[in-house]
Structure formats: C-alpha cells, structure tokens
Scaffold this motif. Structure first.
Motif, PDB file in Angstrom:
ATOM      1  N   UNK A 335      33.599 121.197  58.416  1.00 42.71           N
ATOM      2  CA  UNK A 335      32.888 120.230  59.259  1.00 42.71           C
ATOM      3  C   UNK A 335      33.805 119.712  60.362  1.00 42.71           C
ATOM      4  N   UNK A 336      35.065 119.405  60.002  1.00 44.40           N
ATOM      5  CA  UNK A 336      36.002 118.911  61.009  1.00 44.40           C
ATOM      6  C   UNK A 336      36.277 119.978  62.060  1.00 44.40           C
ATOM      7  N   UNK A 337      36.441 121.215  61.633  1.00 38.19           N
ATOM      8  CA  UNK A 337      36.675 122.308  62.572  1.00 38.19           C
ATOM      9  C   UNK A 337      35.485 122.487  63.509  1.00 38.19           C
ATOM     10  N   UNK A 338      34.281 122.356  62.972  1.00 36.19           N
ATOM     11  CA  UNK A 338      33.057 122.489  63.775  1.00 36.19           C
ATOM     12  C   UNK A 338      32.990 121.386  64.831  1.00 36.19           C
ATOM     13  N   UNK A 339      33.316 120.157  64.436  1.00 41.07           N
ATOM     14  CA  UNK A 339      33.264 119.031  65.376  1.00 41.07           C
ATOM     15  C   UNK A 339      34.301 119.209  66.484  1.00 41.07           C
ATOM     16  N   UNK A 340      35.520 119.590  66.120  1.00 41.36           N
ATOM     17  CA  UNK A 340      36.574 119.768  67.125  1.00 41.36           C
ATOM     18  C   UNK A 340      36.218 120.890  68.099  1.00 41.36           C
ATOM     19  N   UNK A 341      35.601 121.955  67.591  1.00 43.14           N
ATOM     20  CA  UNK A 341      35.176 123.053  68.473  1.00 43.14           C
ATOM     21  C   UNK A 341      34.126 122.564  69.465  1.00 43.14           C
ATOM     22  N   UNK A 342      33.230 121.686  69.013  1.00 42.10           N
ATOM     23  CA  UNK A 342      32.218 121.131  69.912  1.00 42.10           C
ATOM     24  C   UNK A 342      32.844 120.250  70.983  1.00 42.10           C
ATOM     25  N   UNK A 343      33.934 119.572  70.626  1.00 38.25           N
ATOM     26  CA  UNK A 343      34.582 118.666  71.572  1.00 38.25           C
ATOM     27  C   UNK A 343      35.379 119.410  72.629  1.00 38.25           C
ATOM     28  N   UNK A 344      35.818 120.616  72.307  1.00 40.31           N
ATOM     29  CA  UNK A 344      36.725 121.344  73.198  1.00 40.31           C
ATOM     30  C   UNK A 344      36.040 121.674  74.509  1.00 40.31           C
ATOM     31  N   UNK A 345      36.751 121.452  75.613  1.00 36.87           N
ATOM     32  CA  UNK A 345      36.268 121.816  76.941  1.00 36.87           C
ATOM     33  C   UNK A 345      37.050 123.023  77.431  1.00 36.87           C
ATOM     34  N   UNK A 346      36.450 123.779  78.332  1.00 31.03           N
ATOM     35  CA  UNK A 346      37.130 124.963  78.848  1.00 31.03           C
ATOM     36  C   UNK A 346      36.890 126.154  77.937  1.00 31.03           C
ATOM     37  N   UNK A 347      37.927 126.993  77.796  1.00 28.35           N
ATOM     38  CA  UNK A 347      37.798 128.198  76.988  1.00 28.35           C
ATOM     39  C   UNK A 347      37.647 127.850  75.511  1.00 28.35           C
ATOM     40  N   UNK A 348      36.871 128.686  74.796  1.00 30.16           N
ATOM     41  CA  UNK A 348      36.647 128.458  73.375  1.00 30.16           C
ATOM     42  C   UNK A 348      37.925 128.716  72.593  1.00 30.16           C
TER      43      UNK A 348
END
Length: 549
Positions: A335-348
């Motif tokens: 869940x934490x990894x999913x949230x941080x991925x959603x927050x990331x801007x720019x390249x995945x």
C-alpha cells in the motif's frame, strides 16, 4: 538566446542587478552555466570571503540581498526536502527579510487610499508601533469609531510591482535552468516557479486571506476551544485586512515552565486535533502553525492567526494520506509503495527498487510502537526514498509535509512525550469509519453511477464523431517530444553550416577555374577567394562558439 527578446526592457535593469549580486557571492559559474554571463557586469568580482563559504550559504546570502521575493522563494525551497539535502534546508530556513517598518503617517495615508476615504472616517486611533512587520504587509493595533479594538493589516506600497517583476525574471531563469542544466529538469523548475507565483499572488492579495478566514470561521463556529478572529469585510480589500484584535498570549511567549504537565498535554492535544481535523476531514488547513501564529488564553482556548498561507488537499489526496498512515500502522509495504508511486511526478519509478527501499524503511520501524513513531522521521525517510529515485513531490504534499513538521515542533515544545501520529489516530479511525459507512458507500455509488450513465449517454455521439474523423483522414496523433523546439533549432543551425560549407567549396573551385584561365577576369577569382575565406572564418568561429557553450 538573447535576453532582450525574452524579457521586457523594464525588467532588464533588475535582471542585471540579480546577476551582479549572484556573481558577487561567488555564483558566477552558475550564471555562466545558464548562459547569462554576457549580461552581467564584467567588472563585478566575487567577495573574497565567499570562496570559503558553501554553495548553499552563498545562495542564502544572495537571496537575502535580492529582497522579499527571493526570501519568500528560499523559504518555499526550505520545504523541498524531496530535492535538497539537510545543508541546503538549514540555510534556506535561516532566510530573513530585513525590512524597515512603514511610518505611522504613511500607514494612515495607505489606509485612506485603500478605503477611498480619510482615515478618521473609519478609525478613531491607531498604535504607531506595529504589532508585526514583514516583507509584504505590516500590522497595527487600531480602534474603530464604534470602539471595537482591531488589528489592521496593510500591504506595503508598490510591493506587487516589485514581486511581479521578480516573478517574470524567475520564470525566465527557470526556463534557462531547465534548458541548460540537464540534471535539474527532473525537478521541473518552471513548474516550481509557477506554483510559487500562485502562492505569492495569494499572499499579496489580502482579500484572499479574508475569504480564508471567513471559511475557517464558519468551520469552527461554536467550537469549544478553537477560535478564528472575526473579520470586518466592509473595511477590507486587496490592500487592507481589518480583523478582531487578539489580546491573548502568543504561544512563543507562554511561560511553559510554569504550566502544569496536564495543561501542556491538553494544549498539545487540542492543537493537533484542530490541524488534523483541517487536513483529514476538510482538506483545507492553516499551513504555517508556528508559535508566533497561535494565541492561548487562560481558559485554554486556541486562536489561530495569519491565514496568508493555506494548504488545499483533494479528496483523493486525503484518501492517500489515510492509506499511508494505515500502511504505517500495519507495516503494509505494498500500500505504501502504491501511494508513493501515485505521488511521483515525472518519469515512473522502478517498482522493484522502490518496493525494496519501502520494505527497508518499514523494517526499521518494526520494533517501534506507533505512539513512539515521529512524523518528522517518517517524512524524512519518505522524501529520502523519493530523492534516491529521482522523484519529486506534488506541491500540495510539499506544503502538507512542511506544515506537519512545523506542527510536530510545536507539539513537542508543549509536551515532549507526545507523538502526533498517536494523537491523530482517533481522527484517522473516524475518517475510515465514515469512508466505509453505508451512507458514504451509497453516496459514492450514486455519484459513480451518474458519471457512468453520462458517459454511456455520450458514447454513440463520440463513436460517430470518431468514425467521421477516420473517414475524412482527420484523426490526429499528438506526440509530446521534450526539447523538440531546441532540436529543430540545432538541426536548422547544422543545415546552415553545411550549406555554407558547400558554398565555400564551390567558391574555391570556381575561383580556381577562373584564375587558371589566362584570358579570364582575374579579379572575379580573387573576389571568390575572399568570400570563401570569410565564409571559412565564420564557420570556424561558429563551430568554436558552439563547442564552448
């Protein structure tokens, strides 16, 4: 890229001043790297002592000399823990704007100008000594003709003109940084300046702060221990804000050593509950809750002031914050990894590497109880992971994290044993309970059903439009290629050089033929050689200049 074609001439002198100050503090290399060295005064030399300073300190001193806009920018950058390391953050946090207070006679004239009538038509008196003096506005205690004691916040004259000029220049500098410093592109400096400009525009418009105070006042109307000052909208506008005067004790002046431990714990709990209610329930929060913006009275009532900096969170963002806190409680890596991925801007990000770092962070908390987990530690670990993966946080989260760190400092000052995550737990549980309540589920289902029905209703028309475009060959495919304009410019320049090279070769060959003919006009051949020589010099200079840059 020539500055005069990109900046209005009215800003050019200010740009030269900015470049000169940066150069004075030993930042000439930075000026050269963004290709502005030709615009600065060559006679400006760096201060001898600057060579012994760190780069962050040089920028901090330069920002202080450059004035209010750059001081505000540095203060915003001090919240970007996802971009800058501790040394930069520490320097930016020390930024102070040294602005002389406005004389009271000028204050009266400014008030009269803002309200369109003489000062004494509204106020019977004003305290000549300001309650507070900042780079954008100044606050005085005053008395209305009705006898009510108020605080008058008046904006400094011409501050908008100065700020707008600096913002135009900052926008241009951000474009140059993004263009000329490849490693800075992932931080999106242009977008960062745009976000800063929007934030500063709200701070320089006191009518925005008026609306914020009215909204918070309605939210906490009748609340037992949270008070928002009353505002006088009839006497307020973009230039002036008149609000209730608060005569209580500022938290920073409160003699904490004389307070009983249970009172200090109660105050810490009330402040935490108020802010987390704003953040998690309303998505609209006071973004600068430091001890100078919090009043406390003898009954333990808390009054918040200075709503120039306010944060907004969407429903989706609030849900992500709740999910993150739950993931911390359950030590839920995915869940934490999913949230941080959603927050990331720019390249995945690389999900495998990101997941490994998240797991390592959670393992560090494995034997730490939730009540002992410091929110500043969690934020620091999250931003460190983001920085390691070259990811940047959205602007709303940057402001939220800065607010939480400030709030934790206030809570710790009141009650050293208190931990905010533990105190926020009841609010989190309440929000989760509301999320899964039958009423909420029914409401969300209705909303999604309406959205789906609307999409289905429009589907036939959309299919017909798509079919017509395909039949007419009008189906467009838009590709967003980064730096396409610069690539086109480089190709154009290379083509010009190739053309000039071919012309030069042709001139040499043609001139040689003319010179070899005994009866031909020799001066034409000589002229061709001269032109070929001039072209050769131009080509060599152009290639050398391109390599230098």
């Amino acid at each position: 890229m020539m500055i005069p074609t990109l900046l209005a001439m009215r800003d050019f002198s200010r740009l030269r001043e900015i470049m000169a100050i940066l150069t004075k503090y030993g930042l000439g290399e930075f000026v050269q790297r963004i290709k502005l060295s030709g615009q600065t005064l060559n006679e400006i030399e760096a201060k001898p002592e600057s060579r012994y300073m760190s780069t962050p300190r040089r920028f901090r001193l330069a920002f202080e000399e450059l004035g209010p806009t750059f001081v505000k920018l540095g203060q915003i950058l001090s919240t970007r823990v996802d971009i800058f390391n501790a040394e930069w953050i520490e320097e930016f946090e020390q930024l102070q704007s040294d602005v002389a207070p406005i004389p009271v006679t000028d204050i009266q004239a400014l008030v009269a100008s803002s309200l369109g009538q003489p000062f004494h038509n509204f106020f019977s008196s004003i305290d000549p000594k300001p309650i507070g003096s900042a780079s954008i506005a100044q606050v005085h205690k005053a008395v209305l003709l009705s006898g009510e004691v108020v605080a008058v916040k008046i904006k400094r004259p011409d501050i908008e003109k100065v700020v707008n000029a600096d913002l135009r220049i900052l926008t241009h500098l951000a474009q140059l940084i993004e263009s000329e410093i490849p490693e800075a592109r992932r931080y999106q400096p242009v977008q960062m300046v745009q976000y800063f400009a929007r934030s500063l525009a709200k701070e320089t418009d006191l009518s925005v702060e008026l609306r914020y105070m009215q909204r918070f006042g309605q939210t906490f109307n009748g609340h037992g221990y949270i008070h928002i000052p009353k505002v006088y909208s009839d006497y307020s506008n973009r230039q002036i804000l008149v609000q209730e005067y608060i005569g209580d004790t500022l938290l920073r002046n409160l003699p904490l050593d004389t307070l009983a431990p249970e009172i200090r714990s109660q105050l810490a709990h009330r402040i935490t509950e108020a802010l987390f209610t704003m953040i998690l329930k309303q998505g609209f929060f006071h973004a600068d809750p430091h001890p100078g913006n919090i009043f406390i009275n003898d009954q333990g009532t808390i009054t918040l002031i200075d709503f120039g900096l306010v944060g907004h969170l969407s429903t989706t963002r609030r849900r992500e914050i709740i999910d993150l806190i739950n993931a911390l409680t359950r030590r839920d890596q995915f869940t934490m990894q999913y949230v941080l991925s959603n927050w990331a801007q720019g390249e995945l990000p690389d999900e495998n590497l990101l997941g490994a770092d998240v797991l390592e962070m959670l393992l560090n908390y494995e034997h730490t109880a939730m009540r002992d987990l410091r929110i500043s530690q969690v934020i620091n670990d999250i931003t460190q992971i983001m920085r390691q993966h070259g990811l940047t946080l959205p602007g709303d989260l940057v402001m939220l994290f800065k607010t939480l760190i400030t709030l934790e400092g206030v809570v710790k000052q009141l009650d050293g044993s208190a931990e905010m995550l533990d105190k926020a737990k009841p609010i989190v549980e309440e929000v989760i309970k509301e999320r899964f309540s039958s009423d909420h589920i029914v409401q969300k289902s209705k909303m999604h059903s309406l959205t789906l029905l609307q999409a289905l209703d429009e589907l036939p028309q959309n299919i017909i439009r798509l079919s017509r475009r395909i039949q007419k060959g009008q189906l467009n495919l838009n590709l967003d290629v980064k730096r396409l304009e610069q690539l086109s410019h480089q190709l154009d320049r290379a083509t010009n050089r190739l053309t000039m090279g071919i012309v030069t070769g042709a001139l040499i060959v043609g001139s040689s033929i003319v010179m070899s003919i005994e009866t031909g006009p020799k001066f034409i051949g000589f002229l061709g050689y001269l032109l070929a020589f001039a072209n050769s010099i131009w080509l060599i200079w152009s290639i050398w200049r391109s390599g230098k840059h």
